[in-house]
Motif scaffolding. Structure first.
Motif, PDB file in Angstrom:
ATOM      1  N   MET A 131     -10.038 -39.638  -0.699  1.00  0.00           N
ATOM      2  CA  MET A 131     -10.370 -40.943  -1.196  1.00  0.00           C
ATOM      3  C   MET A 131     -11.880 -41.125  -1.025  1.00  0.00           C
ATOM      4  SD  MET A 131      -8.830 -44.631  -0.096  1.00  0.00           S
ATOM      5  CE  MET A 131      -7.345 -44.421  -1.016  1.00  0.00           C
ATOM      6  N   GLN A 132     -12.511 -41.760  -2.003  1.00  0.00           N
ATOM      7  CA  GLN A 132     -13.953 -41.988  -1.947  1.00  0.00           C
ATOM      8  C   GLN A 132     -14.232 -43.475  -1.781  1.00  0.00           C
ATOM      9  OE1 GLN A 132     -16.248 -40.632  -5.289  1.00  0.00           O
ATOM     10  NE2 GLN A 132     -18.164 -40.940  -4.232  1.00  0.00           N
ATOM     11  N   SER A 133     -15.087 -43.791  -0.812  1.00  0.00           N
ATOM     12  CA  SER A 133     -15.488 -45.176  -0.558  1.00  0.00           C
ATOM     13  C   SER A 133     -16.442 -45.650  -1.638  1.00  0.00           C
ATOM     14  CB  SER A 133     -16.166 -45.284   0.804  1.00  0.00           C
ATOM     15  OG  SER A 133     -16.758 -46.554   0.972  1.00  0.00           O
ATOM     16  N   ASP A 134     -16.179 -46.818  -2.181  1.00  0.00           N
ATOM     17  CA  ASP A 134     -17.077 -47.411  -3.164  1.00  0.00           C
ATOM     18  C   ASP A 134     -18.329 -47.958  -2.481  1.00  0.00           C
ATOM     19  OD1 ASP A 134     -17.592 -47.984  -5.864  1.00  0.00           O
ATOM     20  OD2 ASP A 134     -16.984 -50.072  -5.598  1.00  0.00           O
ATOM     21  N   ALA A 135     -18.226 -48.291  -1.205  1.00  0.00           N
ATOM     22  CA  ALA A 135     -19.342 -48.888  -0.468  1.00  0.00           C
ATOM     23  C   ALA A 135     -20.417 -47.864  -0.098  1.00  0.00           C
ATOM     24  CB  ALA A 135     -18.831 -49.579   0.787  1.00  0.00           C
ATOM     25  N   CYS A 136     -20.002 -46.745   0.501  1.00  0.00           N
ATOM     26  CA  CYS A 136     -21.000 -45.783   0.986  1.00  0.00           C
ATOM     27  C   CYS A 136     -20.926 -44.429   0.278  1.00  0.00           C
ATOM     28  CB  CYS A 136     -20.859 -45.588   2.491  1.00  0.00           C
ATOM     29  SG  CYS A 136     -19.370 -44.696   2.992  1.00  0.00           S
ATOM     30  N   GLY A 137     -19.884 -44.194  -0.513  1.00  0.00           N
ATOM     31  CA  GLY A 137     -19.767 -42.938  -1.252  1.00  0.00           C
ATOM     32  C   GLY A 137     -19.166 -41.792  -0.472  1.00  0.00           C
ATOM     33  N   SER A 138     -18.811 -42.006   0.797  1.00  0.00           N
ATOM     34  CA  SER A 138     -18.244 -40.900   1.573  1.00  0.00           C
ATOM     35  C   SER A 138     -16.866 -40.540   1.037  1.00  0.00           C
ATOM     36  CB  SER A 138     -18.167 -41.260   3.056  1.00  0.00           C
ATOM     37  OG  SER A 138     -17.232 -42.284   3.272  1.00  0.00           O
ATOM     38  N   VAL A 139     -16.535 -39.261   1.164  1.00  0.00           N
ATOM     39  CA  VAL A 139     -15.264 -38.733   0.661  1.00  0.00           C
ATOM     40  C   VAL A 139     -14.495 -38.153   1.840  1.00  0.00           C
ATOM     41  CG1 VAL A 139     -14.201 -37.015  -0.853  1.00  0.00           C
ATOM     42  CG2 VAL A 139     -16.291 -38.189  -1.568  1.00  0.00           C
ATOM     43  N   GLY A 140     -13.199 -38.462   1.916  1.00  0.00           N
ATOM     44  CA  GLY A 140     -12.373 -37.924   2.992  1.00  0.00           C
ATOM     45  C   GLY A 140     -10.911 -38.096   2.680  1.00  0.00           C
ATOM     46  N   ALA A 141     -10.108 -37.457   3.482  1.00  0.00           N
ATOM     47  CA  ALA A 141      -8.662 -37.556   3.331  1.00  0.00           C
ATOM     48  C   ALA A 141      -8.189 -38.944   3.738  1.00  0.00           C
ATOM     49  CB  ALA A 141      -7.980 -36.500   4.195  1.00  0.00           C
ATOM     50  N   VAL A 142      -7.113 -39.405   3.127  1.00  0.00           N
ATOM     51  CA  VAL A 142      -6.556 -40.713   3.473  1.00  0.00           C
ATOM     52  C   VAL A 142      -6.238 -40.764   4.969  1.00  0.00           C
ATOM     53  CG1 VAL A 142      -4.607 -42.276   3.085  1.00  0.00           C
ATOM     54  CG2 VAL A 142      -5.687 -41.135   1.150  1.00  0.00           C
ATOM     55  N   GLY A 143      -5.809 -39.654   5.527  1.00  0.00           N
ATOM     56  CA  GLY A 143      -5.486 -39.589   6.951  1.00  0.00           C
ATOM     57  C   GLY A 143      -6.680 -39.776   7.866  1.00  0.00           C
ATOM     58  N   SER A 144      -7.896 -39.653   7.343  1.00  0.00           N
ATOM     59  CA  SER A 144      -9.090 -39.832   8.170  1.00  0.00           C
ATOM     60  C   SER A 144      -9.557 -41.286   8.222  1.00  0.00           C
ATOM     61  CB  SER A 144     -10.230 -38.953   7.648  1.00  0.00           C
ATOM     62  OG  SER A 144     -10.696 -39.443   6.397  1.00  0.00           O
ATOM     63  N   LEU A 145      -8.917 -42.158   7.446  1.00  0.00           N
ATOM     64  CA  LEU A 145      -9.308 -43.563   7.407  1.00  0.00           C
ATOM     65  C   LEU A 145      -8.805 -44.302   8.642  1.00  0.00           C
ATOM     66  CD1 LEU A 145      -8.495 -44.322   3.669  1.00  0.00           C
ATOM     67  CD2 LEU A 145     -10.703 -43.719   4.664  1.00  0.00           C
TER      68      LEU A 145
END
Length: 60
Positions: free
Chosen positions: A1-15
């Motif tokens: 999933m990519q954050s619209d706020a900061c652009g970081s990309v990571g797995a949903v499990g890392s949220l």
């Protein structure tokens, strides 16, 4: 999933996961922006992804 706020990309499990009786909130682990809200009401299940730029589902 990519954050619209900061652009970081990571797995949903890392949220970051925050649960309440009404539903859950998933926040970006980098900037803490809300990416996803999931709520259960008597009228159904609601999923709001306003803070996510994209969600990729890998093939199985």
């Amino acid at each position: 999933m990519q954050s619209d706020a900061c652009g970081s990309v990571g797995a949903v499990g890392s949220l970051r996961y925050y649960a309440a009786p009404m539903g859950v909130v998933l926040r970006c682990s980098n900037c803490a922006a809300i990416l996803l809200r999931a709520v259960q009401t008597p009228h159904g299940h609601w999923l709001e992804m306003r803070g996510a730029r994209r969600l990729r589902v890998a093939p199985t």
